[in-house]
Write an enzyme that holds these catalytic residues in place. Sequence first.
Site: not given
Length: 256
Positions: A10, A12, A100, A102, A172, A178, A218
Amino acid sequence: MARKDLIAGNWKMNATHLEAIQMVQKLGYRLDPGDYDRVDVVVCPPFTALRSVQTVIETDYLRIQLGAQNVFWEPQGAFTGEISAPMLAKLGVKWVVVGHSERRHIFGEDDAMVARKLRAVLANGMTPIVAVGETLEQREAEITEEVIGGQLQGALQGLDAGTVGALVIAYEPVWAIGTGRTASNEQAAEAIGFLRRLVGEGWGEAAAEMVRILYGGSVTPGNIAGLMAKRDIDGALVGGASLDPDKFASIVRYWV
Ligand code: PGA
């Protein structure tokens, strides 16, 4: 039947289309034909790079598969700034990440929106990668299962068993995305085992055996092998490390 591993990058909001061309070319050089027999390798560049990456994949005969990071649920119309599922399908996109964290946390997407996106992806012959995950506060409050279970039910309710078995779920944990702080292999396997049981309860054992469930948060070349050693973990959704073709190739080739 054994589930085939799937490792998705991904990207991003990173890489111009020119950088993306170089990234996918480098990745292609670093992978061997046998790798693709073992793993479905997917990259999800930003929308502006999809066409360029698709062209590289086609002209270099790469077996890397194209994914998108998001989609809007309506097929066309007055939705300024949005991209539809038919647009993605026409570009050769096979996979679309929906839900996701985010998208959920920065852009306010809720379970109902995720469900609509997922249906648009399916209606256009692509496969959703449905992302679910709890925040640190939720884990500390010991409501991880309620949260991820609710997200999964919200996205999948009303689908038939065959459809659910064919999709991909990504667990996730938000606190691991991250942050450099990966879930332990046990934490990841426990949550993924829970999600698989939930699929079994809702859609039957065959769907639970078939559905692929990835871990994300991560993931690096250093921790992928331990995660993949867990029976219930079928692959990874990789953010940061997928931007470096060397690192991403080592993650794909986790057994080497
Ligand atoms: P990360 O991102 O690998 O950079 O933690 C994972 C993701 O958001 O899919």
